[in-house]
Scaffold this motif. Structure first.
Motif, mmCIF file in Angstrom:
data_model
loop_
_atom_site.group_PDB
_atom_site.id
_atom_site.type_symbol
_atom_site.label_atom_id
_atom_site.label_comp_id
_atom_site.label_asym_id
_atom_site.label_seq_id
_atom_site.Cartn_x
_atom_site.Cartn_y
_atom_site.Cartn_z
ATOM 1 N N GLN A 253 0.828 -1.199 0.000
ATOM 2 C CA GLN A 253 0.000 0.000 0.000
ATOM 3 C C GLN A 253 0.863 1.251 0.000
ATOM 4 N N THR A 254 0.655 2.121 -0.981
ATOM 5 C CA THR A 254 1.405 3.366 -1.255
ATOM 6 C C THR A 254 2.812 3.092 -1.778
ATOM 7 N N GLY A 255 3.153 1.839 -2.053
ATOM 8 C CA GLY A 255 4.488 1.498 -2.531
ATOM 9 C C GLY A 255 4.768 2.010 -3.930
ATOM 10 N N ASN A 256 6.044 2.298 -4.187
ATOM 11 C CA ASN A 256 6.505 2.812 -5.468
ATOM 12 C C ASN A 256 7.083 1.665 -6.307
ATOM 13 N N HIS A 257 7.793 2.014 -7.378
ATOM 14 C CA HIS A 257 8.299 0.991 -8.295
ATOM 15 C C HIS A 257 9.340 0.087 -7.635
ATOM 16 N N GLY A 258 10.197 0.659 -6.792
ATOM 17 C CA GLY A 258 11.243 -0.144 -6.165
ATOM 18 C C GLY A 258 10.841 -0.817 -4.867
ATOM 19 N N THR A 259 9.616 -0.555 -4.405
ATOM 20 C CA THR A 259 9.192 -1.054 -3.093
ATOM 21 C C THR A 259 9.262 -2.569 -2.950
ATOM 22 N N PRO A 260 8.761 -3.358 -3.909
ATOM 23 C CA PRO A 260 8.800 -4.816 -3.718
ATOM 24 C C PRO A 260 10.215 -5.367 -3.537
ATOM 25 N N ILE A 261 11.209 -4.827 -4.219
ATOM 26 C CA ILE A 261 12.575 -5.327 -4.053
ATOM 27 C C ILE A 261 13.057 -5.077 -2.622
ATOM 28 N N ARG A 262 12.646 -3.972 -2.058
ATOM 29 C CA ARG A 262 13.016 -3.634 -0.684
ATOM 30 C C ARG A 262 12.204 -4.443 0.328
ATOM 31 N N MET A 263 10.934 -4.664 0.037
ATOM 32 C CA MET A 263 10.015 -5.135 1.070
ATOM 33 C C MET A 263 9.621 -6.611 0.971
ATOM 34 N N ILE A 264 9.822 -7.253 -0.171
ATOM 35 C CA ILE A 264 9.367 -8.637 -0.295
ATOM 36 C C ILE A 264 9.988 -9.500 0.802
#
Length: 278
Positions: A253-264
């Motif tokens: 939620q509210t994540g940007n393009h690079g968020t999944p690489i950081r947060m997965i």
């Protein structure tokens, strides 16, 4: 120094810094648990986590002993030269994880210990620290040549550890490599599953060999991704999940393009794929 996980068990990979990486807040779930929305906050998850925002995470997020198992090499795959970073044993690995970067990236991205909140360092420790091998190739183009190069790497990894699981993960424009690989039956028969982060959608996925093999597929996307809209991937996911296909979608939620690489949550994601019966 590193324990080997028993990859026959459902919870294959043991905890590694779970208190830092796996304590994420779930805002919403759906599709019998196949879909979840995870709370993301830039001030907390970047500024509060990094010593230098987006460039260097705090020391507690990384464990650098794994670098002893890391090497850069150039493989010759059916005449195609491919630069890779390898973390873990070159032969006999318990399982293999391959990460394909996006545009303007190379093999250095996938082994950078300090960027993306230390999440690549965790991935390296989860894989190589449990007897697996992790490859981060430098993909020069995101067309059929790039697909051929990564297909060659899948074949190579399979030959080094016959019969062991191989998980292909792709981020951003690199997702075009993953989707291309799904169409090659020889590649698919060597794969255990796939992860798509911040990727493009593939409207023809249902025609692929990967789809026919019903191999598990995990999506991760930021809800505010300005590069590739989350809605496109969600539409594909919803079509798949309605048909009973083994798939999962995590939306930040509210994540940007690079968020999944950081947060997965790599431990959760890899364990889900490794536990699949397909």
């Amino acid at each position: 120094m590193f324990a080997h996980a028993d990859i026959s068990t459902a919870d294959t990979l043991p905890p590694f810094k779970d208190d830092l990486f796996s304590t994420q807040t779930t805002l919403q779930t759906g599709n019998d648990g196949a879909f979840d929305v995870i709370d993301y906050d830039e001030m907390r998850d970047i500024n509060g986590r990094d010593q230098i925002p987006e460039k260097r995470t705090q020391q507690k997020y990384v464990s650098l002993g794994i670098r002893k198992l890391q090497n850069n090499e150039t493989l010759s795959l059916d005449g195609v030269k491919l630069d890779v970073a390898r973390v873990g044993p070159s032969t006999g690995a318990a399982f293999t994880v391959i990460f394909v970067h996006g545009r303007n990236g190379d093999r250095r991205l996938g082994v950078n210990d300090y960027t993306f909140g230390g999440n690549f360092n965790r991935l390296k420790n989860l894989v190589a620290g449990n007897g697996g091998v992790y490859y981060a190739p430098s993909v020069k183009t995101f067309d059929s040549d790039g697909v051929t190069a990564v297909a060659g790497l899948v074949r190579y990894a399979s030959a080094q550890a016959p019969g062991r699981p191989i998980i292909l993960t792709c981020a951003s424009m690199g997702s075009q490599i993953c989707w291309g690989a799904t169409r090659d039956a020889e590649t698919v028969k060597r794969l255990k599953g796939m992860v798509i982060m911040s990727g493009v959608a593939d409207p023809d996925f249902a025609k692929s060999a990967f789809y026919k093999a019903r191999l598990p597929l995990w999506f991760a996307h930021g809800s505010r991704d300005p590069t590739y809209a989350a809605a496109d991937q969600q539409a594909l996911f919803e079509t798949l999940v309605k048909s009973g296909y083994p798939t999962h979608f995590t939306l930040y939620q509210t994540g940007n393009h690079g968020t999944p690489i950081r947060m997965i949550d790599w431990r959760r994601t890899l364990n889900w794929i490794l536990a699949s019966k397909n």
